[in-house]
Design a protein around this motif. Structure first.
Motif, PDB file in Angstrom:
ATOM      1  N   ALA A 140     -19.358  46.410 -10.019  1.00 28.27           N
ATOM      2  CA  ALA A 140     -19.430  45.028  -9.517  1.00 28.27           C
ATOM      3  C   ALA A 140     -20.389  44.926  -8.338  1.00 28.27           C
ATOM      4  O   ALA A 140     -21.121  43.936  -8.208  1.00 28.27           O
ATOM      5  N   ARG A 141     -20.407  45.949  -7.496  1.00 28.93           N
ATOM      6  CA  ARG A 141     -21.333  45.912  -6.334  1.00 28.93           C
ATOM      7  C   ARG A 141     -22.786  45.866  -6.809  1.00 28.93           C
ATOM      8  O   ARG A 141     -23.601  45.135  -6.267  1.00 28.93           O
ATOM      9  N   VAL A 142     -23.082  46.645  -7.856  1.00 31.12           N
ATOM     10  CA  VAL A 142     -24.457  46.603  -8.393  1.00 31.12           C
ATOM     11  C   VAL A 142     -24.738  45.204  -8.940  1.00 31.12           C
ATOM     12  O   VAL A 142     -25.790  44.611  -8.672  1.00 31.12           O
ATOM     13  N   GLY A 153     -18.515  39.081 -21.929  1.00 28.85           N
ATOM     14  CA  GLY A 153     -18.073  38.127 -20.927  1.00 28.85           C
ATOM     15  C   GLY A 153     -16.931  37.260 -21.436  1.00 28.85           C
ATOM     16  O   GLY A 153     -16.666  37.210 -22.636  1.00 28.85           O
ATOM     17  N   PRO A 154     -16.250  36.555 -20.506  1.00 26.27           N
ATOM     18  CA  PRO A 154     -15.154  35.659 -20.907  1.00 26.27           C
ATOM     19  C   PRO A 154     -15.635  34.630 -21.922  1.00 26.27           C
ATOM     20  O   PRO A 154     -16.733  34.092 -21.781  1.00 26.27           O
ATOM     21  N   GLN A 155     -14.849  34.405 -22.947  1.00 28.50           N
ATOM     22  CA  GLN A 155     -15.162  33.402 -23.978  1.00 28.50           C
ATOM     23  C   GLN A 155     -16.596  33.541 -24.481  1.00 28.50           C
ATOM     24  O   GLN A 155     -17.332  32.569 -24.597  1.00 28.50           O
ATOM     25  N   SER A 156     -17.004  34.774 -24.798  1.00 30.88           N
ATOM     26  CA  SER A 156     -18.391  34.970 -25.245  1.00 30.88           C
ATOM     27  C   SER A 156     -18.434  35.308 -26.736  1.00 30.88           C
ATOM     28  O   SER A 156     -17.529  35.941 -27.275  1.00 30.88           O
ATOM     29  N   VAL A 159     -19.735  63.070 -31.800  1.00 30.66           N
ATOM     30  CA  VAL A 159     -18.530  62.295 -31.518  1.00 30.66           C
ATOM     31  C   VAL A 159     -18.867  61.257 -30.440  1.00 30.66           C
ATOM     32  O   VAL A 159     -19.448  61.599 -29.415  1.00 30.66           O
ATOM     33  N   THR A 160     -18.493  60.005 -30.666  1.00 31.89           N
ATOM     34  CA  THR A 160     -18.672  58.961 -29.653  1.00 31.89           C
ATOM     35  C   THR A 160     -17.370  58.775 -28.881  1.00 31.89           C
ATOM     36  O   THR A 160     -16.294  58.670 -29.481  1.00 31.89           O
ATOM     37  N   ALA A 161     -17.490  58.747 -27.548  1.00 29.20           N
ATOM     38  CA  ALA A 161     -16.325  58.435 -26.695  1.00 29.20           C
ATOM     39  C   ALA A 161     -16.497  57.008 -26.195  1.00 29.20           C
ATOM     40  O   ALA A 161     -17.571  56.653 -25.713  1.00 29.20           O
ATOM     41  N   TRP A 162     -15.477  56.200 -26.310  1.00 34.29           N
ATOM     42  CA  TRP A 162     -15.517  54.797 -25.839  1.00 34.29           C
ATOM     43  C   TRP A 162     -14.413  54.649 -24.801  1.00 34.29           C
ATOM     44  O   TRP A 162     -13.228  54.727 -25.118  1.00 34.29           O
ATOM     45  N   ILE A 163     -14.832  54.449 -23.550  1.00 35.62           N
ATOM     46  CA  ILE A 163     -13.872  54.427 -22.436  1.00 35.62           C
ATOM     47  C   ILE A 163     -13.634  52.978 -22.017  1.00 35.62           C
ATOM     48  O   ILE A 163     -14.587  52.247 -21.703  1.00 35.62           O
ATOM     49  N   ALA A 164     -12.382  52.572 -22.001  1.00 36.84           N
ATOM     50  CA  ALA A 164     -12.035  51.193 -21.634  1.00 36.84           C
ATOM     51  C   ALA A 164     -11.963  51.075 -20.108  1.00 36.84           C
ATOM     52  O   ALA A 164     -11.153  51.746 -19.455  1.00 36.84           O
ATOM     53  N   LEU A 165     -12.814  50.213 -19.537  1.00 41.06           N
ATOM     54  CA  LEU A 165     -12.758  49.950 -18.090  1.00 41.06           C
ATOM     55  C   LEU A 165     -11.952  48.698 -17.798  1.00 41.06           C
ATOM     56  O   LEU A 165     -11.658  48.388 -16.639  1.00 41.06           O
ATOM     57  N   THR A 166     -11.636  47.937 -18.859  1.00 45.43           N
ATOM     58  CA  THR A 166     -10.678  46.832 -18.782  1.00 45.43           C
ATOM     59  C   THR A 166      -9.778  47.005 -20.005  1.00 45.43           C
ATOM     60  O   THR A 166     -10.046  47.868 -20.846  1.00 45.43           O
ATOM     61  N   GLU A 167      -8.804  46.156 -20.132  1.00 48.75           N
ATOM     62  CA  GLU A 167      -8.024  46.162 -21.359  1.00 48.75           C
ATOM     63  C   GLU A 167      -8.933  45.853 -22.532  1.00 48.75           C
ATOM     64  O   GLU A 167      -9.884  45.072 -22.395  1.00 48.75           O
ATOM     65  N   SER A 168      -8.666  46.428 -23.687  1.00 47.97           N
ATOM     66  CA  SER A 168      -9.426  46.093 -24.887  1.00 47.97           C
ATOM     67  C   SER A 168      -8.406  45.697 -25.949  1.00 47.97           C
ATOM     68  O   SER A 168      -7.596  46.518 -26.386  1.00 47.97           O
ATOM     69  N   THR A 169      -8.430  44.427 -26.316  1.00 49.18           N
ATOM     70  CA  THR A 169      -7.377  43.875 -27.175  1.00 49.18           C
ATOM     71  C   THR A 169      -8.003  43.162 -28.384  1.00 49.18           C
ATOM     72  O   THR A 169      -9.218  42.934 -28.406  1.00 49.18           O
ATOM     73  N   ASP A 220     -10.263  34.656 -21.222  1.00 46.03           N
ATOM     74  CA  ASP A 220     -10.969  34.214 -20.012  1.00 46.03           C
ATOM     75  C   ASP A 220     -11.342  35.376 -19.096  1.00 46.03           C
ATOM     76  O   ASP A 220     -11.767  35.170 -17.962  1.00 46.03           O
ATOM     77  N   ALA A 221     -11.159  36.598 -19.566  1.00 45.04           N
ATOM     78  CA  ALA A 221     -11.494  37.768 -18.731  1.00 45.04           C
ATOM     79  C   ALA A 221     -12.562  38.596 -19.430  1.00 45.04           C
ATOM     80  O   ALA A 221     -12.679  38.587 -20.660  1.00 45.04           O
ATOM     81  N   ARG A 222     -13.335  39.303 -18.631  1.00 45.56           N
ATOM     82  CA  ARG A 222     -14.388  40.155 -19.180  1.00 45.56           C
ATOM     83  C   ARG A 222     -13.782  41.398 -19.835  1.00 45.56           C
ATOM     84  O   ARG A 222     -12.775  41.924 -19.350  1.00 45.56           O
ATOM     85  N   ARG A 223     -14.393  41.850 -20.913  1.00 39.90           N
ATOM     86  CA  ARG A 223     -13.982  43.118 -21.528  1.00 39.90           C
ATOM     87  C   ARG A 223     -15.123  44.109 -21.372  1.00 39.90           C
ATOM     88  O   ARG A 223     -16.256  43.830 -21.763  1.00 39.90           O
ATOM     89  N   ILE A 224     -14.823  45.281 -20.769  1.00 33.58           N
ATOM     90  CA  ILE A 224     -15.893  46.263 -20.546  1.00 33.58           C
ATOM     91  C   ILE A 224     -15.506  47.613 -21.165  1.00 33.58           C
ATOM     92  O   ILE A 224     -14.450  48.176 -20.869  1.00 33.58           O
ATOM     93  N   GLY A 225     -16.409  48.114 -21.993  1.00 30.36           N
ATOM     94  CA  GLY A 225     -16.263  49.475 -22.517  1.00 30.36           C
ATOM     95  C   GLY A 225     -17.533  50.255 -22.230  1.00 30.36           C
ATOM     96  O   GLY A 225     -18.627  49.680 -22.186  1.00 30.36           O
TER      97      GLY A 225
END
Ligand SMILES: O=C(O)CCC(=O)C(=O)O
Length: 276
Positions: A38-40, A95-98, A119-129, A200-205
Motif C-alpha cells: 500500500a505504501r508503494v 479491485g472492488p466491483q471490477s 508448480v505455481t504457488a498462489w498466495i492469498a494476501l486478502t481473502e479469496s472467495t 466492495d473489497a479488493r482481492r489480491i493474490g
C-alpha cells in the motif's frame, strides 16, 4: 509427511493437479506485506498495474520475501524436491466491483519449458472467495497434453492473450477459496479460471509462476531464474540476483529487462500485444 504437506496433500496434487489450502503466512506477515504494498501504491498508484504486475519480486523486497519464504518453499520442496528455481511472478489484484476475469487456461501453454514438473504457488494476501473471484480448477486436466487455447484478447480478460480453452467440463471444477496467508499450489498443466470481483473489497493474490527443478530448461532461448533453495547443478538457466544485492535502479532495470523478454515469449505468434 513431507516438510509441510501431508501425504494426503501430496497425493491430492498428483491426482488433481492442485492442492489447497496450505497455511504459509501468519496474520502479522500478511499485514506487513499488504502495508508495504500500500505504501508503494500511495506514492505510485499504478505501480502494480499492466507490466508492473509482472516480476515485482525482482524490484520490491516484500515480494522477494514471498518468493523465498521458507514455508512456501517447504511445500514446493514436497512436490518437486530440494533444489528449487523461481521463474517469474504475477500480481493478480482485482479491485472492488471490477469486471476483470481469467478464462480457462493452462499456465504452461506459452511458457516453453522442457518438462512437466513446474508448480505455481498462489498466495492469498486478502481473502479469496467465490464472490470476489477466486480461482476455479478442473481436476485431472494436468494429465496429458496441453489443450488447444484460442486467443480472444477480450477486454476484461486479465490474461495476456485472453487465451481460452474451449469445452472444459466445468461440472467437477473446484473453487479455490483461501483465507489471507493461505496458498494453493497448482501444476502448470491444470486448467483453471477465475471470475470478476463482485464485492466492495479488493482481492489480491501473488502467484509465483512457476517454481521449477534445475533440470528444466527453456525451449525457446535462455531461461532466467532465481535460486530459491538448494543448488543448481545443471546450469540450464541464468541465475538472477535478488533485490537486496542490487541498487534500486539496477533492480528496476533488471525487472524491466526480464519483463520485456517474458513478453516476447508469452506473445510469441500472437496477432497483437497488450500492455501487460
Ligand atoms: O488470480 C486469479 O484470478 C487467476 C490466477 C491464475 O490464473 C494463476 O495464478 O495462474
Amino acid at each position: 509427511m513431507g516438510k509441510l504437506l501431508t501425504d494426503l496433500q501430496v497425493a491430492a496434487f498428483e491426482r488433481d493437479g492442485f492442492v489447497f489450502p496450505v497455511d504459509v503466512l501468519d496474520a502479522d506477515e500478511v499485514a506487513d506485506i499488504t502495508a508495504r504494498m500500500a505504501r508503494v501504491e500511495d506514492s505510485a498508484p499504478t505501480a502494480f498495474e499492466d507490466m508492473g504486475r509482472n516480476n515485482a519480486h525482482l524490484a520490491y523486497d516484500f515480494f522477494d520475501e514471498l518468493v523465498h519464504h521458507p514455508k512456501v518453499l517447504d511445500a514446493v520442496e514436497d512436490l518437486i524436491g530440494p533444489d528449487i528455481l523461481a521463474m517469474s511472478s504475477v500480481i493478480f489484484a482485482k479491485g472492488p466491483q471490477s469486471p476483470g476475469y481469467v478464462s480457462w487456461h493452462q499456465d504452461g501453454r506459452y511458457m516453453g519449458l522442457s518438462d512437466d514438473t513446474p508448480v505455481t504457488a498462489w498466495i492469498a494476501l486478502t481473502e479469496s472467495t467465490i464472490e470476489n473471484g477466486c480461482m476455479r480448477m478442473a481436476p485431472g486436466t494436468h494429465k496429458g497434453d496441453f489443450l488447444p487455447h484460442e486467443d480472444t484478447f477480450a477486454e476484461d480478460n486479465v490474461l495476456t492473450r485472453g487465451q481460452n480453452i474451449v469445452g472444459i467440463d466445468e461440472s467437477t471444477a473446484q473453487y479455490i477459496t483461501l483465507k489471507p496467508g493461505q496458498m494453493s499450489l497448482h501444476h502448470w498443466k491444470v486448467a483453471h479460471a477465475s471470475g470478476p470481483n463482485r464485492t466492495d473489497a479488493r482481492r489480491i493474490g501473488f502467484a509465483i509462476q512457476s517454481y521449477i527443478k534445475p533440470s528444466v530448461w527453456q525451449l525457446e532461448g535462455r531461461g532466467f531464474v532465481q535460486l530459491a533453495r538448494g543448488a543448481d547443478n545443471h546450469g540450464n538457466s541464468e541465475i538472477l540476483p535478488r533485490v537486496g544485492d542490487l541498487s534500486t535502479a539496477d533492480a528496476f532495470a533488471l525487472r524491466d529487462r526480464i519483463n520485456d523478454m517474458w513478453s516476447e515469449q508469452l506473445y510469441d505468434g500472437a496477432e497483437k500485444r497488450r500492455a501487460f
